[in-house]
Scaffold this motif. Structure first.
Motif, PDB file in Angstrom:
ATOM      1  N   ALA A 164      47.127  48.098  51.856  1.00 56.96           N
ATOM      2  CA  ALA A 164      45.687  48.384  51.868  1.00 56.96           C
ATOM      3  C   ALA A 164      45.108  48.449  50.462  1.00 56.96           C
ATOM      4  O   ALA A 164      44.032  47.901  50.189  1.00 56.96           O
ATOM      5  CB  ALA A 164      45.418  49.686  52.618  1.00 56.96           C
ATOM      6  N   SER A 165      45.809  49.106  49.559  1.00 57.33           N
ATOM      7  CA  SER A 165      45.286  49.241  48.195  1.00 57.33           C
ATOM      8  C   SER A 165      45.215  47.882  47.504  1.00 57.33           C
ATOM      9  O   SER A 165      44.313  47.629  46.695  1.00 57.33           O
ATOM     10  CB  SER A 165      46.152  50.203  47.378  1.00 57.33           C
ATOM     11  OG  SER A 165      47.475  49.715  47.250  1.00 57.33           O
ATOM     12  N   LYS A 166      46.150  46.987  47.829  1.00 56.27           N
ATOM     13  CA  LYS A 166      46.135  45.658  47.218  1.00 56.27           C
ATOM     14  C   LYS A 166      44.866  44.898  47.606  1.00 56.27           C
ATOM     15  O   LYS A 166      44.224  44.264  46.758  1.00 56.27           O
ATOM     16  CB  LYS A 166      47.372  44.866  47.669  1.00 56.27           C
ATOM     17  CG  LYS A 166      47.484  43.500  47.004  1.00 56.27           C
ATOM     18  CD  LYS A 166      48.527  42.616  47.664  1.00 56.27           C
ATOM     19  CE  LYS A 166      47.960  41.955  48.913  1.00 56.27           C
ATOM     20  NZ  LYS A 166      48.862  40.887  49.448  1.00 56.27           N
ATOM     21  N   TYR A 167      44.510  44.990  48.888  1.00 54.57           N
ATOM     22  CA  TYR A 167      43.318  44.269  49.345  1.00 54.57           C
ATOM     23  C   TYR A 167      42.043  44.819  48.712  1.00 54.57           C
ATOM     24  O   TYR A 167      41.132  44.064  48.365  1.00 54.57           O
ATOM     25  CB  TYR A 167      43.226  44.323  50.869  1.00 54.57           C
ATOM     26  CG  TYR A 167      44.285  43.493  51.551  1.00 54.57           C
ATOM     27  CD1 TYR A 167      44.290  42.107  51.444  1.00 54.57           C
ATOM     28  CD2 TYR A 167      45.301  44.094  52.290  1.00 54.57           C
ATOM     29  CE1 TYR A 167      45.268  41.341  52.064  1.00 54.57           C
ATOM     30  CE2 TYR A 167      46.281  43.334  52.906  1.00 54.57           C
ATOM     31  CZ  TYR A 167      46.264  41.962  52.792  1.00 54.57           C
ATOM     32  OH  TYR A 167      47.233  41.204  53.395  1.00 54.57           O
ATOM     33  N   TRP A 168      41.980  46.150  48.545  1.00 54.37           N
ATOM     34  CA  TRP A 168      40.797  46.728  47.913  1.00 54.37           C
ATOM     35  C   TRP A 168      40.769  46.428  46.417  1.00 54.37           C
ATOM     36  O   TRP A 168      39.706  46.240  45.823  1.00 54.37           O
ATOM     37  CB  TRP A 168      40.726  48.231  48.168  1.00 54.37           C
ATOM     38  CG  TRP A 168      40.156  48.541  49.519  1.00 54.37           C
ATOM     39  CD1 TRP A 168      40.816  49.022  50.615  1.00 54.37           C
ATOM     40  CD2 TRP A 168      38.793  48.366  49.925  1.00 54.37           C
ATOM     41  NE1 TRP A 168      39.951  49.146  51.673  1.00 54.37           N
ATOM     42  CE2 TRP A 168      38.700  48.751  51.290  1.00 54.37           C
ATOM     43  CE3 TRP A 168      37.641  47.910  49.285  1.00 54.37           C
ATOM     44  CZ2 TRP A 168      37.506  48.716  52.003  1.00 54.37           C
ATOM     45  CZ3 TRP A 168      36.444  47.862  49.996  1.00 54.37           C
ATOM     46  CH2 TRP A 168      36.387  48.267  51.335  1.00 54.37           C
ATOM     47  N   ASN A 169      41.953  46.383  45.790  1.00 54.80           N
ATOM     48  CA  ASN A 169      41.992  45.997  44.375  1.00 54.80           C
ATOM     49  C   ASN A 169      41.493  44.566  44.190  1.00 54.80           C
ATOM     50  O   ASN A 169      40.757  44.272  43.231  1.00 54.80           O
ATOM     51  CB  ASN A 169      43.420  46.128  43.832  1.00 54.80           C
ATOM     52  CG  ASN A 169      43.693  47.495  43.232  1.00 54.80           C
ATOM     53  OD1 ASN A 169      42.857  48.045  42.521  1.00 54.80           O
ATOM     54  ND2 ASN A 169      44.850  48.057  43.541  1.00 54.80           N
TER      55      ASN A 169
END
Length: 402
Positions: free
Chosen positions: A85-90
């Protein structure tokens, strides 16, 4: 053309518009007061407030949501969206930086609780003075309470136009605090030391969860840096978003501490102790979290509030246009979807919101469904928008059982 000339011209124009677009029965806050009573005038404005859905519209929306939920995302892909999830928001913030969302200058109209009571009263006085100026011009603004547009005009007049530069506007005379105030020194090194955590000297503390690129942070800082004793924390689990906030020219560690944090990780400590926050701002954040983890997040945030502290919430509501536009195969679970960029979104009912915050021990102050009609006047497109706006408070005195 100066401000008074523009104001007079605008008033004259408004005085010719029939009152069918306004209603004295509707308050400006909460949720605006631009009411559509003549459907033929729908394309005269970009947004209409307090829309009432017919039973037919409600059924049509339910049917559409049921249809786009028939085909679910494969389990292995669902697991990937959760783990990464954090990768997609980054990636989202790397692509859009701070250009995707507009600054939320409406915050103080809907959520005055963000500020200490004394500062709220000062803002009310300034707002009354601003409205009085308009009324004296042509006496045509007695019911001019269009939340987003009027909030923007009031903000620009009161706090220096469209720029969000804090240091260059209000805080210029306080630049010394960057070097003299221990809060501004080595904040990262002090996180683990409870006696000297960032904002330890403040008497009024705010946390924004899911700060993104700072679209709430910098409007808030404009006021906070001129309000002694206040401090703003802001966090996001996308490190790219936090870097955007910290690299902004208006970021000032004397009044603000931005940090990377995953609110779903209960074991991850915050850079301050529990029960010290006066306000938590949770705006379009909880919807990005898996429904199974939402209650745990709310429970943990409730522990950060001091007794009497307030949690301010705004997020997507059930059958919002954004939900109905999803194609088949984008649904993760009931009312939970994944966008094309890998970010996820849930669509709430106000009962679900009430249950979550009630289970966390918070008391309802406000819990509303905000239905609006958003209009694209150029393309002649109408969109039914639905949001949930809520305020929940931590009781001053907890029972012995709690």
């Amino acid at each position: 053309m100066n401000f008074i000339t523009r104001l007079s011209a605008f008033c004259l124009k408004k005085s010719k518009v029939h009152r069918r677009h306004q209603s004295s029965r509707r308050p400006a806050v909460p949720l605006g007061s631009r009411i559509l009573t003549d459907p033929s005038k729908v394309f005269e404005h970009n947004m209409w407030d307090h829309m009432q859905w017919s039973q037919e519209e409600e059924e049509k929306a339910k049917k559409k949501a049921a249809e786009n939920s028939l085909v679910k995302v494969q389990w292995e892909d669902q697991d990937k969206y959760e783990r990464e999830a954090s990768k997609y928001w980054n990636e989202f913030y790397k692509t859009h930086k701070n250009n995707f969302f507009k600054d939320r200058n409406w915050l103080f109209l809907e959520f005055p609780e963000i500020l200490p009571e004394k500062r709220r009263e000062e803002l009310k006085t300034e707002e009354r003075s601003f409205k009085h100026t308009k009324i004296n011009s042509t006496n045509c603004f007695s019911q001019e309470n269009e939340m987003f547009e009027e909030g923007e005009k009031y903000w620009k007049k009161s706090y220096g136009g469209g720029s969000t530069s804090v240091q260059g506007y209000i805080c210029k005379t306080q630049a010394k605090s960057l070097t003299d105030n221990p809060q501004g020194k080595n904040c990262g090194e002090e996180f683990g030391r409870l006696e000297s955590f960032p904002g330890s000297d403040a008497t009024y503390r705010i946390l924004e969860v899911g700060c993104g690129a700072g679209n709430s942070v910098f409007p808030i800082l404009k006021v906070l840096c001129n309000t002694p004793g206040t401090f703003l924390y802001c966090c996001d689990f996308a490190s790219g978003a936090v870097e955007l906030v910290k690299s902004h020219s208006s970021y000032n560690s004397a009044w603000c501490s931005a940090f990377v944090h995953d609110v779903c990780d209960d074991a991850l400590p915050y850079p301050f102790p529990d029960e010290i926050l006066d306000v938590i701002l949770l705006v379009f954040v909880l919807s990005a979290i898996h429904p199974d983890r939402m209650q745990g997040v709310v429970n943990r945030l409730a522990k950060l509030l001091k007794p009497g502290g307030m949690l301010l919430f705004r997020d997507y509501g059930r059958y919002d246009t954004a939900q109905l536009r999803f194609k088949k195969g984008r649904c993760l679970s009931e009312n939970f979807y994944v966008r094309g960029d890998g970010t996820r979104v849930y669509f709430f009912t106000k009962d679900e919101v009430w249950n979550m915050f009630n289970l966390a021990g918070l008391t309802e102050v406000q819990n509303l469904v905000d239905r609006r009609l958003q209009v694209n006047r150029k393309k002649k497109v109408k969109m039914q928008r639905v949001w949930i706006q809520s305020k929940f408070q931590k009781p001053l005195l907890l029972s012995e059982e709690s």
